[in-house]
Motif scaffolding. Structure first.
Motif, short mmCIF file in Angstrom:
data_model
loop_
_atom_site.label_atom_id
_atom_site.label_comp_id
_atom_site.label_asym_id
_atom_site.label_seq_id
_atom_site.Cartn_x
_atom_site.Cartn_y
_atom_site.Cartn_z
N ILE A 83 0.80 -1.27 0.00
CA ILE A 83 0.10 -0.05 -0.02
C ILE A 83 1.03 1.19 0.09
N SER A 84 0.48 2.38 -0.56
CA SER A 84 1.19 3.30 -0.26
C SER A 84 0.90 4.30 0.87
N LEU A 85 1.27 5.74 1.02
CA LEU A 85 1.10 6.59 2.02
C LEU A 85 -0.48 6.79 2.32
N GLY A 86 -0.75 6.85 3.55
CA GLY A 86 -2.17 7.24 3.76
C GLY A 86 -2.17 8.50 5.06
N GLY A 87 -3.41 8.62 5.40
CA GLY A 87 -3.67 9.83 6.32
C GLY A 87 -4.88 9.63 6.95
N GLY A 88 -5.26 10.64 7.73
CA GLY A 88 -6.61 10.65 8.47
C GLY A 88 -6.76 11.52 9.70
N VAL A 89 -7.61 11.26 10.72
CA VAL A 89 -7.56 11.87 11.96
C VAL A 89 -7.61 11.07 13.19
N GLN A 90 -7.39 11.71 14.33
CA GLN A 90 -7.09 10.93 15.43
C GLN A 90 -7.68 11.78 16.47
N GLY A 233 4.01 15.37 17.42
CA GLY A 233 4.02 13.96 18.00
C GLY A 233 4.21 12.81 16.61
N VAL A 234 4.63 11.79 17.09
CA VAL A 234 4.86 10.86 16.28
C VAL A 234 4.48 9.47 17.22
N GLN A 235 3.83 8.43 16.46
CA GLN A 235 3.67 7.03 17.01
C GLN A 235 4.25 5.89 16.23
N TYR A 236 4.80 4.96 16.58
CA TYR A 236 5.20 3.87 16.01
C TYR A 236 4.41 2.70 16.34
N LEU A 274 4.20 3.96 10.91
CA LEU A 274 4.75 5.13 11.54
C LEU A 274 3.95 6.28 11.15
N GLN A 275 3.53 6.92 12.09
CA GLN A 275 2.46 8.01 12.18
C GLN A 275 2.65 9.46 12.61
#
Length: 288
Positions: A83-90, A233-236, A274-275
Motif C-alpha cells: 500500500i502507499s502513504l495514507g492519512g486521517g484523523v485521530q 508528535g509521532v507514533q510507531y 509510522l504516524q
C-alpha cells in the motif's frame, strides 16, 4: 493476483508472540512508576493552579486533557510493498492518576490508504439517464489504550506513551446519487447503498512521543478549558499479520454479478505504521 492465504488463526498466534515483549515492557514500566508530585517552582507559577478548596460542598475536579490531530500513515516493512502513504484523523481523551505524571486514556484514529470513484448507470434498463457514483475506499480504524507520562503544567510539556490495542482494516464500497450536480456531489450526494468488501483485525502495540506547546491560557481557574496547546508528535505502532485489499478498483471480471475471491487483490503482511501527527490539545481543569 492474490497472494497465498494461510490460516488467520496461525497469523494471530505468531503476531501475538511478536507483541508480547512490547506489552511486557509497558506493564513493567507502569508498575515501577513512583508516586511523584507535579513539578513545582517556575512551572507552578507559569500556569494557574487547578486545585479547588477542600470543603464538603466542593465538586469533583476534572484533571484531564483531550486532543484532536491530523495524522500521516507511513507503512513499514512488508506493508510498504502493498500500500502507499495514507492519512486521517485521530482523537484522544485521558486523565491523570493521583498527583503523579501518569495519564491513562483512549486513542482512536481513522485513516485511509486509497480510494477510487466511478460514475456508472443506475441500471442497464435506465442507462445513462440516471447516473450514480460508486466509491471504494481502503481504511484502517485504530483503537488503543494509552499510558502516558506528561507533566500537567508549563508552556512546554513533552510526553512519552505506550499503547496497546487493535487495528481493523476494511475496504468499503458505497453507491451515492449525484445530489445537486457535479459541483456539490461530494458534499450533498445521498448514500443509496454500501457494502464491506473485505475486512480483518490485527493486534497492535507501540510507543509514541511528542510535545504540547501552549498557545492560550485561561486566567479563571474555575473554567473547564484551562489551556490550548499545539500538539506535535509521532507514533510507531506495530501490528500483527492481517489480510487486506490493495488499492484499486474492484471489478467483476467474469461477469457473474458478484466479486469472487480470485477477483480480489488480497495482500497479507504485518500491519505496522509510522504516524506523524499535528493537532490541538485542550487542557481540562476546574470543576464540573
Amino acid at each position: 493476483m492474490p497472494q497465498d492465504r494461510s490460516p488467520r488463526s496461525s497469523s494471530r498466534a505468531l503476531g501475538l508472540q511478536g507483541l508480547l515483549p512490547v506489552v511486557t515492557i509497558l506493564l513493567v514500566t507502569l508498575g515501577s512508576l513512583p508516586a511523584a508530585s507535579p513539578a513545582a517552582g517556575q512551572e507552578a507559577a507559569d500556569e494557574p493552579a487547578l486545585e479547588t478548596p477542600a470543603s464538603e460542598n466542593a465538586k469533583p475536579r476534572i484533571d484531564a486533557q483531550a486532543s484532536f490531530r491530523f495524522i500521516g500513515a507511513v507503512p513499514q516493512g512488508g506493508l510498504r510493498d502493498n500500500i502507499s502513504l495514507g492519512g486521517g484523523v485521530q482523537g484522544f481523551i485521558g486523565g491523570w492518576l493521583g498527583q503523579g505524571p501518569l495519564m491513562l486514556g483512549l486513542d482512536v484514529a481513522f485513516l485511509g490508504y486509497g480510494s477510487t470513484t466511478d460514475e456508472v448507470p443506475f441500471s442497464s434498463t435506465v442507462g445513462p439517464r440516471v447516473p450514480v457514483e460508486v466509491s471504494t475506499s481502503n481504511n484502517v480504524l485504530e483503537t488503543h489504550l494509552s499510558a502516558r507520562l506528561q507533566r500537567r503544567r508549563g508552556r512546554f510539556r513533552p510526553y512519552a506513551e505506550g499503547l496497546v490495542g487493535f487495528k481493523y482494516l476494511f475496504t468499503q464500497t458505497r453507491i451515492g446519487d449525484d445530489g445537486f450536480g457535479d459541483d456539490f456531489r461530494d458534499d450533498f450526494g445521498d448514500e443509496v447503498a454500501s457494502s464491506t468488501n473485505y475486512d480483518d483485525f490485527a493486534l497492535s502495540a507501540g510507543a509514541g512521543a511528542g510535545l504540547d506547546v501552549r498557545v492560550f491560557r485561561q486566567e479563571e481557574a474555575a473554567k473547564t478549558v484551562q489551556a490550548v496547546s499545539l500538539r506535535l508528535g509521532v507514533q510507531y505502532l506495530l501490528g500483527t499479520e492481517a489480510e487486506y485489499l490493495a488499492e484499486g478498483e474492484l471489478t467483476d471480471e467474469n461477469g457473474n454479478g458478484r466479486l469472487d475471491e480470485d477477483e480480489l487483490d488480497v495482500r497479507r503482511s504485518r500491519t505496522t505504521f509510522l504516524q506523524p501527527q499535528v493537532g490541538v490539545t485542550l487542557r481540562l481543569g476546574g470543576t464540573d
